[in-house]
Design an enzyme around this catalytic site. Sequence first.
Site, mmCIF file in Angstrom:
data_model
loop_
_atom_site.group_PDB
_atom_site.id
_atom_site.type_symbol
_atom_site.label_atom_id
_atom_site.label_comp_id
_atom_site.label_asym_id
_atom_site.label_seq_id
_atom_site.Cartn_x
_atom_site.Cartn_y
_atom_site.Cartn_z
ATOM 1 N N CYS A 198 -15.264 10.578 6.626
ATOM 2 C CA CYS A 198 -14.026 10.870 5.897
ATOM 3 C C CYS A 198 -13.521 12.287 6.159
ATOM 4 O O CYS A 198 -12.367 12.498 6.490
ATOM 5 C CB CYS A 198 -14.256 10.652 4.397
ATOM 6 S SG CYS A 198 -12.879 11.211 3.397
ATOM 7 N N CYS B 4 -10.492 10.075 7.100
ATOM 8 C CA CYS B 4 -9.367 10.178 6.156
ATOM 9 C C CYS B 4 -8.656 11.534 6.156
ATOM 10 O O CYS B 4 -7.424 11.593 6.220
ATOM 11 C CB CYS B 4 -9.831 9.929 4.733
ATOM 12 S SG CYS B 4 -11.126 8.707 4.571
ATOM 13 N N LYS C 41 -7.097 12.595 9.545
ATOM 14 C CA LYS C 41 -6.067 11.560 9.780
ATOM 15 C C LYS C 41 -4.816 11.858 8.940
ATOM 16 O O LYS C 41 -3.698 11.857 9.442
ATOM 17 C CB LYS C 41 -6.654 10.193 9.434
ATOM 18 C CG LYS C 41 -5.746 8.983 9.569
ATOM 19 C CD LYS C 41 -4.870 8.691 8.369
ATOM 20 C CE LYS C 41 -5.540 8.578 7.047
ATOM 21 N NZ LYS C 41 -6.294 7.380 6.817
ATOM 22 N N TYR D 169 -6.547 -0.983 9.723
ATOM 23 C CA TYR D 169 -6.166 0.338 9.190
ATOM 24 C C TYR D 169 -5.966 1.375 10.303
ATOM 25 O O TYR D 169 -4.936 2.024 10.382
ATOM 26 C CB TYR D 169 -7.288 0.882 8.305
ATOM 27 C CG TYR D 169 -7.428 0.278 6.942
ATOM 28 C CD1 TYR D 169 -6.846 0.885 5.835
ATOM 29 C CD2 TYR D 169 -8.189 -0.856 6.731
ATOM 30 C CE1 TYR D 169 -7.012 0.370 4.559
ATOM 31 C CE2 TYR D 169 -8.362 -1.384 5.458
ATOM 32 C CZ TYR D 169 -7.774 -0.772 4.383
ATOM 33 O OH TYR D 169 -7.937 -1.279 3.127
ATOM 34 N N GLU E 36 -2.432 2.989 11.536
ATOM 35 C CA GLU E 36 -2.207 4.398 11.184
ATOM 36 C C GLU E 36 -2.000 5.245 12.435
ATOM 37 O O GLU E 36 -1.076 6.072 12.498
ATOM 38 C CB GLU E 36 -3.391 4.930 10.367
ATOM 39 C CG GLU E 36 -3.429 4.310 8.984
ATOM 40 C CD GLU E 36 -4.531 4.852 8.073
ATOM 41 O OE1 GLU E 36 -4.432 4.650 6.867
ATOM 42 O OE2 GLU E 36 -5.490 5.472 8.582
ATOM 43 N N HIS F 78 14.197 7.253 -13.802
ATOM 44 C CA HIS F 78 15.303 7.095 -12.871
ATOM 45 C C HIS F 78 15.769 8.435 -12.317
ATOM 46 O O HIS F 78 15.772 9.414 -13.052
ATOM 47 C CB HIS F 78 16.462 6.427 -13.634
ATOM 48 C CG HIS F 78 17.627 6.095 -12.759
ATOM 49 N ND1 HIS F 78 17.583 5.097 -11.820
ATOM 50 C CD2 HIS F 78 18.855 6.653 -12.683
ATOM 51 C CE1 HIS F 78 18.752 5.039 -11.203
ATOM 52 N NE2 HIS F 78 19.535 5.978 -11.704
ATOM 53 N N GLU G 117 10.519 2.996 -10.151
ATOM 54 C CA GLU G 117 11.079 2.367 -11.359
ATOM 55 C C GLU G 117 11.213 0.851 -11.181
ATOM 56 O O GLU G 117 11.218 0.098 -12.151
ATOM 57 C CB GLU G 117 12.414 2.997 -11.761
ATOM 58 C CG GLU G 117 13.559 2.716 -10.824
ATOM 59 C CD GLU G 117 14.837 3.465 -11.239
ATOM 60 O OE1 GLU G 117 15.353 3.206 -12.326
ATOM 61 O OE2 GLU G 117 15.311 4.308 -10.442
HETATM 62 P P1 NDP Z 1 -10.413 -3.028 10.562
HETATM 63 O O1 NDP Z 1 -11.500 -3.979 10.246
HETATM 64 O O2 NDP Z 1 -9.450 -2.635 9.513
HETATM 65 O O3 NDP Z 1 -9.552 -3.606 11.780
HETATM 66 C C1 NDP Z 1 -10.147 -4.027 12.972
HETATM 67 C C2 NDP Z 1 -9.079 -4.685 13.793
HETATM 68 O O4 NDP Z 1 -9.574 -4.956 15.085
HETATM 69 C C3 NDP Z 1 -8.638 -6.004 13.200
HETATM 70 O O5 NDP Z 1 -7.251 -6.107 13.398
HETATM 71 C C4 NDP Z 1 -9.399 -7.018 14.015
HETATM 72 O O6 NDP Z 1 -8.740 -8.251 14.132
HETATM 73 C C5 NDP Z 1 -9.438 -6.343 15.374
HETATM 74 N N1 NDP Z 1 -10.592 -6.741 16.158
HETATM 75 C C6 NDP Z 1 -11.883 -6.825 15.774
HETATM 76 N N2 NDP Z 1 -12.659 -7.213 16.804
HETATM 77 C C7 NDP Z 1 -11.858 -7.385 17.863
HETATM 78 C C8 NDP Z 1 -12.057 -7.791 19.211
HETATM 79 N N3 NDP Z 1 -13.273 -8.104 19.654
HETATM 80 N N4 NDP Z 1 -10.985 -7.862 20.028
HETATM 81 C C9 NDP Z 1 -9.755 -7.549 19.571
HETATM 82 N N5 NDP Z 1 -9.498 -7.164 18.318
HETATM 83 C C10 NDP Z 1 -10.527 -7.082 17.467
HETATM 84 O O7 NDP Z 1 -11.166 -1.780 11.216
HETATM 85 P P2 NDP Z 1 -10.647 -0.347 11.658
HETATM 86 O O8 NDP Z 1 -11.385 -0.044 12.896
HETATM 87 O O9 NDP Z 1 -9.165 -0.291 11.679
HETATM 88 O O10 NDP Z 1 -11.158 0.570 10.479
HETATM 89 C C11 NDP Z 1 -12.524 0.550 10.083
HETATM 90 C C12 NDP Z 1 -12.660 0.643 8.588
HETATM 91 O O11 NDP Z 1 -12.386 1.976 8.194
HETATM 92 C C13 NDP Z 1 -11.670 -0.209 7.805
HETATM 93 O O12 NDP Z 1 -12.159 -1.480 7.530
HETATM 94 C C14 NDP Z 1 -11.470 0.574 6.541
HETATM 95 O O13 NDP Z 1 -12.394 0.120 5.586
HETATM 96 C C15 NDP Z 1 -11.750 2.008 6.933
HETATM 97 N N6 NDP Z 1 -10.512 2.787 7.014
HETATM 98 C C16 NDP Z 1 -9.767 2.962 5.898
HETATM 99 C C17 NDP Z 1 -8.609 3.692 5.948
HETATM 100 C C18 NDP Z 1 -7.791 3.877 4.709
HETATM 101 O O14 NDP Z 1 -8.303 3.660 3.616
HETATM 102 N N7 NDP Z 1 -6.515 4.248 4.811
HETATM 103 C C19 NDP Z 1 -8.134 4.298 7.181
HETATM 104 C C20 NDP Z 1 -8.972 4.020 8.306
HETATM 105 C C21 NDP Z 1 -10.117 3.300 8.208
HETATM 106 P P3 NDP Z 1 -8.804 -9.366 12.981
HETATM 107 O O15 NDP Z 1 -7.877 -8.930 11.920
HETATM 108 O O16 NDP Z 1 -8.340 -10.598 13.677
HETATM 109 O O17 NDP Z 1 -10.219 -9.457 12.541
#
Ligand code: NDP
Length: 429
Positions: free
Chosen positions: A12, A17, A20, A148, A152, A406, A411
């Site tokens: 984080c 976080c 980022k 995510y 982002e 407002h 709101e």
């Molecule tokens: P996520 O799980 O959010 O997203 C992973 C993405 O990659 C999904 O769209 C998934 O598709 C895709 N994916 C997974 N495997 C493959 C593959 N083999 N080939 C192609 N696409 C694939 O993970 P992130 O890496 O974005 O983030 C990790 C974690 O970090 C998050 O789960 C979150 O908990 C945390 N995080 C939180 C943030 C916040 O609170 N703002 C910011 C950044 C990270 P599909 O949807 O089809 O499974």
Amino acid sequence: MLAEEYRVGGTCVIRGCVPKKLLVYASRFRAEFEDAAGYGWTVPQSSFDWSTLIANKDKEINRLEAAYIATLQKAGVSIVKTRAVIADPHVIQLADGKRVRAQYILVATGGTPTYGDPIPGIEHAISSNEAFHLPELPKHVVVQGGGYIAIEFAGIFAGLGSQVTVVYRGENILRGFDDDVRAHVRMDMEKRGIKVIVGCKVAAIERTEKRFSVLFTSGNRATADCVMFATGRAPNVNKIGLKEAGVAIAKNGGVAVDEYSCSNVANIYAIGDVTNRVNLTPVAIREGHAFADTVFGGRKVAVDLTHVPTAVFSDPEVGAVGFTEAQARARFARTDIYKAMFRPLKATLSGRDTTVLIKLVVDGSTDRVVGCHVVGEGAAEMVQVAAIAVTMGAKKADFDATMALHPTTAEELVTMRQKSASYAREAAE
Ligand code: NDP
């Protein structure tokens, strides 16, 4: 004693976080400069310097790390800057050779980016770890993933001036979020010039002099200066002695724990991303606090993960708490939906082509607001506050009784009188 092999602060603070959000702030100035014209401002030709941003970001992360170390030391924690491995349930082996006896062991080793299935040229892809330290801002970025991090960073790079292509394997980005939210984010991202390709994956990455040629499973190609994979993260459970100590690993790949974060070995606990429950910083903090209460505070505390608010700091921003429409419709006998989509006041004079989405999901039988979803400027801030009401079990009637403030975007949360839709649960076949 706290053992840390790299830097104090975890994902984080060091490469998640916090840095980022600093990059997100940086990326949003572009739109502010553009929007200023409608309000009478003439903004001189703006220019952006990546190395200044990265240096200032690093300075702030250094400051934060030092502050965390100072707080820990003030609390009497001894910090050892080395890798630690569980030698047996009561002994920790430090990489510097020392062995330490421990009454309790808390595993909080987080997670690591994963790259999915191996493809030719995968070694050219970066993860978010490297994105924070690129030598320069890439002109064209291909981001694989629809979660995510992908969404982002797509917003960050686009806001700073890169051309961005997002490649996602499924039907629409942000799986797990409300379908209206997903559609709205994608529509607005595309309006901001981000190319979103769905139903597709990166098949190969080839180096072409200084750039990359990215082959998609569709057979199409794109040229990029940077290929970023944001395809999920895996818990750091390997090579830390868990197996040897007899600690069970769950089906989700994380340390298997009960509601008190206790593993199957009575004195070994695990919290945060290494348990792969809900991988968000405030959840890990709450789990850590509950561990301390349970083990040292004389009261057993389990963490309730029912109402976890979450935000995606994309452009446009998303804030959400509670059930999506689809989840509610599968769960409740009747689900009422209140939805507003409107042009925010700020966009009138700026002329920006954008809309805000506000959606409440209500359990029709009890009138309880069980979901709140916002897309647009300030969404995360709005939903953090709405999460109090949702956690307290507020009814739609309580939202209606709340005086509006407002003129604000928020709101709309308390002025939606007309149901957009009402659904009875479909009988299971
Ligand atoms: P996520 O799980 O959010 O997203 C992973 C993405 O990659 C999904 O769209 C998934 O598709 C895709 N994916 C997974 N495997 C493959 C593959 N083999 N080939 C192609 N696409 C694939 O993970 P992130 O890496 O974005 O983030 C990790 C974690 O970090 C998050 O789960 C979150 O908990 C945390 N995080 C939180 C943030 C916040 O609170 N703002 C910011 C950044 C990270 P599909 O949807 O089809 O499974």
